[in-house]
Write an enzyme that holds these catalytic residues in place. Structure first.
Site, PDB file in Angstrom:
ATOM      1  N   HIS A 269       0.824  -1.205   0.000  1.00 17.69           N
ATOM      2  CA  HIS A 269       0.000   0.000   0.000  1.00 17.69           C
ATOM      3  C   HIS A 269       0.860   1.257   0.000  1.00 17.69           C
ATOM      4  O   HIS A 269       0.611   2.215  -0.771  1.00 17.69           O
ATOM      5  CB  HIS A 269      -0.923  -0.021   1.218  1.00 17.69           C
ATOM      6  N   LEU A 271       4.070   1.663  -0.971  1.00 16.06           N
ATOM      7  CA  LEU A 271       4.826   1.848  -2.214  1.00 16.06           C
ATOM      8  C   LEU A 271       3.917   2.205  -3.382  1.00 16.06           C
ATOM      9  O   LEU A 271       4.284   3.023  -4.238  1.00 16.06           O
ATOM     10  CB  LEU A 271       5.613   0.572  -2.520  1.00 16.06           C
ATOM     11  N   ALA A 371       7.657 -19.170 -21.580  1.00 11.88           N
ATOM     12  CA  ALA A 371       7.798 -19.792 -22.898  1.00 11.88           C
ATOM     13  C   ALA A 371       7.444 -18.804 -24.006  1.00 11.88           C
ATOM     14  O   ALA A 371       8.127 -18.743 -25.037  1.00 11.88           O
ATOM     15  CB  ALA A 371       6.913 -21.035 -22.980  1.00 11.88           C
ATOM     16  N   THR A 426      12.020  -9.714 -13.944  1.00 14.20           N
ATOM     17  CA  THR A 426      12.633  -9.574 -12.631  1.00 14.20           C
ATOM     18  C   THR A 426      13.391 -10.822 -12.207  1.00 14.20           C
ATOM     19  O   THR A 426      14.064 -10.816 -11.178  1.00 14.20           O
ATOM     20  CB  THR A 426      11.543  -9.287 -11.581  1.00 14.20           C
ATOM     21  N   LEU A 428      11.854 -13.577 -11.286  1.00 18.48           N
ATOM     22  CA  LEU A 428      11.077 -14.207 -10.223  1.00 18.48           C
ATOM     23  C   LEU A 428      10.001 -15.151 -10.733  1.00 18.48           C
ATOM     24  O   LEU A 428       9.332 -15.808  -9.941  1.00 18.48           O
ATOM     25  CB  LEU A 428      10.409 -13.142  -9.344  1.00 18.48           C
ATOM     26  N   GLY A 429       9.812 -15.222 -12.056  1.00 19.49           N
ATOM     27  CA  GLY A 429       8.717 -16.024 -12.597  1.00 19.49           C
ATOM     28  C   GLY A 429       8.827 -17.497 -12.238  1.00 19.49           C
ATOM     29  O   GLY A 429       7.883 -18.098 -11.714  1.00 19.49           O
TER      30      GLY A 429
END
Length: 462
Positions: A269, A271, A371, A426, A428-429
């Site tokens: 919230h 950020l 992909a 990022t 992080l996926g």
């Protein structure tokens, strides 16, 4: 070397040999032993009971049944021998009246006389008839005359025929007088009481095993991200203690996850509020190349913030519920095609699986997005059997080297060589996808795709 040292050395040597023998025997029987606790516990109860009863029955048969039968048979043969002596010693008793009376009243035997030579042919002897063997041996030792016996023709009588000089003496004796007939009762009571005790032990053991199975089911459900609402500590003290420790551990984990989620919600919230002010201020500054670059930076920061929060939040406390996986895969195919990629979907088996739908969709969506970022064609395949739900995502991209297929699951790691880095990300996926899969009790593995690119396989227990 002293005597004590020598003794200790011998003890150590013997201990090592016993340990080796135990290891060899254990390995030999390991394949034959049951794997379940219930079956092993039953085996622990049944095997000693069977061995004990076998030993007791063997000792009883040898020392009681055989001995008593031989002694009873010897007593009957002694009575018959005494009657033969009377027959020889009192020839004046032509009708044998006194002999029959003595046999009937004193010896409980029925005696009559047949013409000489009236001996039936020898018949087949019973294989396991101890009475036949004992009587035959006693008559051969005490009387030493031709004889014929029948121990199986009548249920409660034993017939003995002895060849005399001028006649054949036929004697009928009670089977109980020559045979230990109470053995069957002993065996019946031994087997019957053991069976009853075994049934009681099985029922009791089953009740003791049930709380352990419930604890295992509750732990498995918790590992898959599901609830076990009816679980509570039951059973023996040690089992209840383990169940209580599991509940306390579960409560601590859930409390830590709730605290982390609440903290991240506050950070998110704050950020987002700052980024929203940035966007408003940039909108008031007008258009220029510098302003456009700043807008892109703010958008990228917003996207990165969402990824960071999603990775830290995990599944967000979502409740598992029955979900149609085939429909979720169709949605992923539609999204890939809308972004200009060629995608196919196939599913085999019952499509309804109990999972956290939004979390699993995000997991599979990250794999499909990964992909789509690096390939043109995507193939999504789902399969569900009685144990696992398996989903594979294949592409025709450049793939990932085998040595790096575990490294890419680390947070914030992006490959510079294997994948195209012109696209933003990022790193992080895959980390988020594996975290979600593991929260369901499963995992994600990477391999080579038949299309020439990368294959990501999600396997989740059902």
């Amino acid at each position: 070397m002293s005597t004590l040292d020598t003794g200790l050395t011998l003890i150590r040597t013997a201990s090592r040999r016993v340990s080796r023998v135990n290891s060899v025997v254990g390995n030999a029987f390991k394949g034959w032993m049951p794997t379940g606790l219930y079956a092993r516990a039953l085996l622990i109860m049944i095997v000693p009971m069977v061995i004990l009863q076998t030993v007791v029955a063997g000792v009883f048969m040898e020392r009681h049944w055989n001995t008593v039968t031989r002694r009873l048979s010897a007593a009957v043969v002694q009575d018959v021998a005494a009657l033969i002596d009377i027959y020889k010693g009192y020839p004046q008793d032509k009708d044998r009246t006194m002999l029959r009376r003595i046999a009937q009243q004193r010896l409980n035997l029925v005696v009559d006389f047949l013409p000489a030579g009236d001996m039936p042919p020898p018949g087949p002897k019973p294989f396991f008839n101890l009475l036949d063997q004992s009587l035959s041996g006693q008559i051969g030792r005490q009387i030493s005359r031709p004889f014929w016996i029948d121990t199986v023709g009548r249920s409660n009588l034993v017939e003995i025929r002895i060849a005399l000089d001028d006649a054949v003496m036929r004697v009928f004796a009670q089977r109980g007088a020559a045979y230990a007939s109470n053995t069957d009762i002993f065996l019946f009571w031994m087997v019957g009481t053991s069976s009853i005790l075994l049934i009681v032990s099985v029922l009791f053991l089953r009740n003791q095993i049930k709380p352990i199975l419930r604890l295992a089911d509750a732990a498995e459900s918790f590992g898959k991200g599901r609830e076990a609402p009816n679980f509570r500590p039951r059973g023996a003290r040690e089992v209840r203690r383990a169940a209580q420790a599991f509940l306390e551990m579960k409560a601590r984990i859930e409390r830590a996850m709730e605290q982390r989620t609440a903290m991240l919600a506050g950070v998110s919230h704050d950020l987002r509020t700052i980024l929203t002010r940035f966007k408003l201020e940039l909108a008031l500054l007008g258009d220029s190349p510098e302003i456009d670059a700043m807008r892109k930076d703010v958008d990228e920061m917003s996207h990165m913030l969402e990824d960071y929060l999603a990775f830290a939040r995990g599944d967000g406390g979502e409740i598992a519920q029955p979900t149609d996986i085939s429909n979720a895969l169709e949605d992923l195919r539609s999204d890939a095609e809308r972004n200009g990629h060629s995608a196919t979907v196939s599913f085999h088996g019952l499509p309804v699986v109990t999972v956290k739908p939004q979390a699993l969709k995000r997991c599979l969506g990250n794999l499909v997005s990964n992909a789509a970022r690096h390939a043109d064609a995507i193939a999504i395949t789902g399969h569900r059997d009685h144990r696992y739900l398996t989903v594979t995502v294949d592409d025709d991209g450049p793939g990932i080297p085998a040595a790096m297929r575990e490294e890419v699951f680390k947070p914030f790691l992006r490959l510079d060589d294997a994948r195209n880095q012109d696209e933003g990300g990022t790193g992080l996926g895959l980390a988020i996808a594996r975290d979600i899969a593991r929260s369901h009790g499963g995992d994600i593995t990477l391999g080579d795709a038949p299309m020439g690119g990368l294959r990501a396989t999600v396997r989740i227990p059902v």
